[in-house]
Design a protein around this motif. Structure first.
Motif, PDB file in Angstrom:
ATOM      1  N   THR A  49      46.225  45.213  55.838  1.00  0.00           N
ATOM      2  CA  THR A  49      47.590  43.979  55.823  1.00  0.00           C
ATOM      3  C   THR A  49      47.210  42.911  56.387  1.00  0.00           C
ATOM      4  N   ALA A  50      47.759  41.847  55.753  1.00  0.00           N
ATOM      5  CA  ALA A  50      47.505  40.460  56.662  1.00  0.00           C
ATOM      6  C   ALA A  50      49.019  40.025  57.391  1.00  0.00           C
ATOM      7  N   VAL A  51      49.860  41.381  57.586  1.00  0.00           N
ATOM      8  CA  VAL A  51      50.886  40.896  58.282  1.00  0.00           C
ATOM      9  C   VAL A  51      50.746  41.656  59.736  1.00  0.00           C
ATOM     10  N   THR A  52      50.888  40.656  60.741  1.00  0.00           N
ATOM     11  CA  THR A  52      51.087  41.278  61.996  1.00  0.00           C
ATOM     12  C   THR A  52      52.240  42.066  62.362  1.00  0.00           C
ATOM     13  N   SER A  53      51.732  43.395  62.920  1.00  0.00           N
ATOM     14  CA  SER A  53      52.555  44.564  63.222  1.00  0.00           C
ATOM     15  C   SER A  53      53.079  44.291  64.738  1.00  0.00           C
ATOM     16  N   GLY A 269      28.809  34.248  49.157  1.00  0.00           N
ATOM     17  CA  GLY A 269      29.612  34.406  50.572  1.00  0.00           C
ATOM     18  C   GLY A 269      30.405  35.581  50.603  1.00  0.00           C
ATOM     19  N   LYS A 270      31.370  35.583  51.746  1.00  0.00           N
ATOM     20  CA  LYS A 270      32.118  36.744  51.853  1.00  0.00           C
ATOM     21  C   LYS A 270      33.531  36.206  51.772  1.00  0.00           C
ATOM     22  N   TYR A 271      34.220  36.975  50.953  1.00  0.00           N
ATOM     23  CA  TYR A 271      35.879  36.697  50.512  1.00  0.00           C
ATOM     24  C   TYR A 271      36.561  37.663  50.649  1.00  0.00           C
ATOM     25  N   ALA A 272      37.848  37.360  50.346  1.00  0.00           N
ATOM     26  CA  ALA A 272      38.921  38.413  50.270  1.00  0.00           C
ATOM     27  C   ALA A 272      40.093  38.004  49.353  1.00  0.00           C
ATOM     28  N   ILE A 273      40.457  38.974  48.584  1.00  0.00           N
ATOM     29  CA  ILE A 273      41.713  38.577  47.589  1.00  0.00           C
ATOM     30  C   ILE A 273      43.007  39.131  48.231  1.00  0.00           C
ATOM     31  N   GLU A 274      43.876  38.528  48.338  1.00  0.00           N
ATOM     32  CA  GLU A 274      45.039  38.894  48.963  1.00  0.00           C
ATOM     33  C   GLU A 274      46.428  38.684  48.043  1.00  0.00           C
ATOM     34  N   ILE A 275      47.110  39.799  47.931  1.00  0.00           N
ATOM     35  CA  ILE A 275      48.414  39.846  47.201  1.00  0.00           C
ATOM     36  C   ILE A 275      49.723  40.124  47.985  1.00  0.00           C
ATOM     37  N   ASP A 276      50.846  39.941  47.370  1.00  0.00           N
ATOM     38  CA  ASP A 276      52.030  40.100  48.196  1.00  0.00           C
ATOM     39  C   ASP A 276      52.818  41.199  47.442  1.00  0.00           C
ATOM     40  N   ALA A 279      58.719  45.769  48.817  1.00  0.00           N
ATOM     41  CA  ALA A 279      59.472  46.888  48.474  1.00  0.00           C
ATOM     42  C   ALA A 279      60.759  46.818  47.924  1.00  0.00           C
ATOM     43  N   ASP A 280      61.161  47.863  47.111  1.00  0.00           N
ATOM     44  CA  ASP A 280      62.584  48.046  46.240  1.00  0.00           C
ATOM     45  C   ASP A 280      63.471  47.979  47.556  1.00  0.00           C
ATOM     46  N   GLY A 281      64.289  46.984  47.540  1.00  0.00           N
ATOM     47  CA  GLY A 281      65.439  47.084  48.624  1.00  0.00           C
ATOM     48  C   GLY A 281      65.115  46.243  49.774  1.00  0.00           C
ATOM     49  N   SER A 282      63.720  45.701  49.617  1.00  0.00           N
ATOM     50  CA  SER A 282      63.616  44.903  50.980  1.00  0.00           C
ATOM     51  C   SER A 282      63.659  43.517  50.690  1.00  0.00           C
ATOM     52  N   GLU A 283      63.869  42.541  51.676  1.00  0.00           N
ATOM     53  CA  GLU A 283      63.905  41.312  51.523  1.00  0.00           C
ATOM     54  C   GLU A 283      62.525  40.473  52.008  1.00  0.00           C
ATOM     55  N   ASN A 284      61.720  41.354  52.624  1.00  0.00           N
ATOM     56  CA  ASN A 284      60.600  40.765  53.224  1.00  0.00           C
ATOM     57  C   ASN A 284      59.276  41.638  52.534  1.00  0.00           C
ATOM     58  N   ALA A 285      58.398  40.656  52.029  1.00  0.00           N
ATOM     59  CA  ALA A 285      57.246  40.917  51.365  1.00  0.00           C
ATOM     60  C   ALA A 285      56.232  41.165  52.269  1.00  0.00           C
ATOM     61  N   LYS A 286      55.128  41.980  51.978  1.00  0.00           N
ATOM     62  CA  LYS A 286      54.032  42.366  52.775  1.00  0.00           C
ATOM     63  C   LYS A 286      52.869  41.760  51.973  1.00  0.00           C
ATOM     64  N   ALA A 287      51.785  41.362  52.767  1.00  0.00           N
ATOM     65  CA  ALA A 287      50.391  40.876  52.244  1.00  0.00           C
ATOM     66  C   ALA A 287      49.340  41.888  52.375  1.00  0.00           C
ATOM     67  N   PHE A 288      48.743  42.138  51.459  1.00  0.00           N
ATOM     68  CA  PHE A 288      47.521  43.255  51.460  1.00  0.00           C
ATOM     69  C   PHE A 288      46.357  42.562  50.624  1.00  0.00           C
ATOM     70  N   ARG A 289      45.152  43.072  51.075  1.00  0.00           N
ATOM     71  CA  ARG A 289      44.050  42.262  50.836  1.00  0.00           C
ATOM     72  C   ARG A 289      43.116  43.434  50.660  1.00  0.00           C
ATOM     73  N   ALA A 290      42.052  42.874  50.017  1.00  0.00           N
ATOM     74  CA  ALA A 290      40.754  43.752  49.942  1.00  0.00           C
ATOM     75  C   ALA A 290      39.489  42.624  49.928  1.00  0.00           C
ATOM     76  N   GLU A 291      38.471  42.961  50.984  1.00  0.00           N
ATOM     77  CA  GLU A 291      37.562  42.002  50.896  1.00  0.00           C
ATOM     78  C   GLU A 291      36.227  42.465  50.144  1.00  0.00           C
ATOM     79  N   PHE A 292      35.343  41.496  49.707  1.00  0.00           N
ATOM     80  CA  PHE A 292      34.310  41.433  48.845  1.00  0.00           C
ATOM     81  C   PHE A 292      33.208  40.539  49.200  1.00  0.00           C
ATOM     82  N   GLU A 293      32.030  40.703  48.550  1.00  0.00           N
ATOM     83  CA  GLU A 293      30.922  39.747  48.812  1.00  0.00           C
ATOM     84  C   GLU A 293      30.454  39.304  47.716  1.00  0.00           C
ATOM     85  N   ILE A 294      29.895  38.085  47.343  1.00  0.00           N
ATOM     86  CA  ILE A 294      29.194  37.698  46.389  1.00  0.00           C
ATOM     87  C   ILE A 294      27.544  37.149  47.087  1.00  0.00           C
ATOM     88  N   VAL A 295      26.750  37.996  46.249  1.00  0.00           N
ATOM     89  CA  VAL A 295      25.336  37.841  46.993  1.00  0.00           C
ATOM     90  C   VAL A 295      24.410  37.399  45.791  1.00  0.00           C
TER      91      VAL A 295
END
Length: 295
Positions: A49-53, A269-276, A279-295
């Motif tokens: 997650t890209a959100v600070t807990s 290089g090294k990358y991460a793709i990140e989406i928001d 949650a149903d009923g929530s007003e605050n989105a969370k960011a999630f990511r997955a990292e990968f590498e191009i070689v």
């Protein structure tokens, strides 16, 4: 609410694309010199997650409270997540009682109050009444006050009244536990799908509630020291047209992220793709990511 969230993210994505036009021209020129070997890629990590807990403070255990004996407070099963939950207050006394709306979240391991944001204000509503034998449900949102809680054991502490002589808080406490896997979606990349121009993203939703994908994704790049920065942002037109953006609880989404037209090809290089995800009923989105590498 979900439609407003999606529309706002889509507009933000179009603005972000115009800002990275010059960087894209430079990257496209460099990508023309890449060999076909650059299309090989492997995933480095799975999800984060890209959100600070929220973290608990180092304050000493609280001693300014007394627990009442004739009111009972319990967490309602399967409602508690990292942003809030529903709690049931039962009046076990022989007469009408009152209670406040102010609350604290306590770290069960240390007995200390979970750190709150400096700007967070306590509730100032008038005391509420609860009849003898009555049970009321309290829908609690601690996100604005404490942020998102990490997995662990906690107490939700409801203020009943103030003891005028001692100055202590008369409270009810309800224990609850958070298991992050229960309310944390998992975002992964199919390793065989990764090329410098696109990849396939799989989102496995957790079982607590439905969630909506924000119809935009961000590409982050890591420098040699591990520092990250946003390389570009893309509005996911394909997902929007196909209405492929909502998951039921326990459901999943498969997204093909193709940034060829908007950006071009990624260099090694090294990358991460990140989406928001919202949650149903929530007003605050969370960011999630997955990292990968191009070689």
């Amino acid at each position: 609410m979900r439609k407003l969230f999606i529309a706002a993210l889509a507009c933000a994505g179009m603005l972000g694309l115009s800002a990275c036009g010059e960087a894209r021209e430079i990257q496209n020129s460099a990508s023309e010199e890449q060999t076909t070997a650059s299309s090989a890629a492997t995933t480095v990590t799975t999800t984060a997650t890209a959100v600070t807990s929220t973290v608990t403070s180092t304050l000493p255990p609280l001693s300014d409270f007394t627990e009442t004996e004739d009111l009972k407070l319990e967490a309602k099963e399967n409602t508690v997540n990292d942003e809030g939950g529903v709690f049931c207050l039962t009046n076990q006394s022989g007469g009408q009682r009152t209670y406040q709306t102010d609350f604290r979240i306590i770290d069960a391991a240390t007995g200390a109050q979970v750190r709150t944001y400096p700007a967070a204000e306590e509730e100032k509503e008038k005391p509420k009444k609860i009849a003898a034998g009555e049970t009321v449900e309290l829908k609690v949102n601690w996100y604005d006050r404490c942020g998102r809680l990490k997995g662990g054991d906690y107490y939700y502490e409801l203020l009943i009244s103030m003891d005028q002589q001692s100055g202590n808080r008369i409270v009810c406490r309800a224990p609850f536990s958070l298991v992050e896997a229960v309310f944390t979606p998992v975002v992964t990349i199919d390793p065989d799908s990764i090329t410098p121009e696109k990849l396939r993203l799989h989102i496995q939703n957790s079982n607590d509630c439905g969630r909506s994908y924000g119809l935009a994704y961000r590409m982050l790049i890591f420098d040699e020291n591990g520092r990250e920065s946003v390389l570009f942002r893309v509005t996911d037109t394909e997902a929007r047209v196909k209405k492929n953006y909502h998951m039921d609880a326990g459901g999943s989404l498969d997204l093909v992220c193709d940034w060829t037209k908007q950006y071009g090809s990624l260099l090694e290089g090294k990358y991460a793709i990140e989406i928001d995800l919202l949650a149903d009923g929530s007003e605050n989105a969370k960011a999630f990511r997955a990292e990968f590498e191009i070689v």
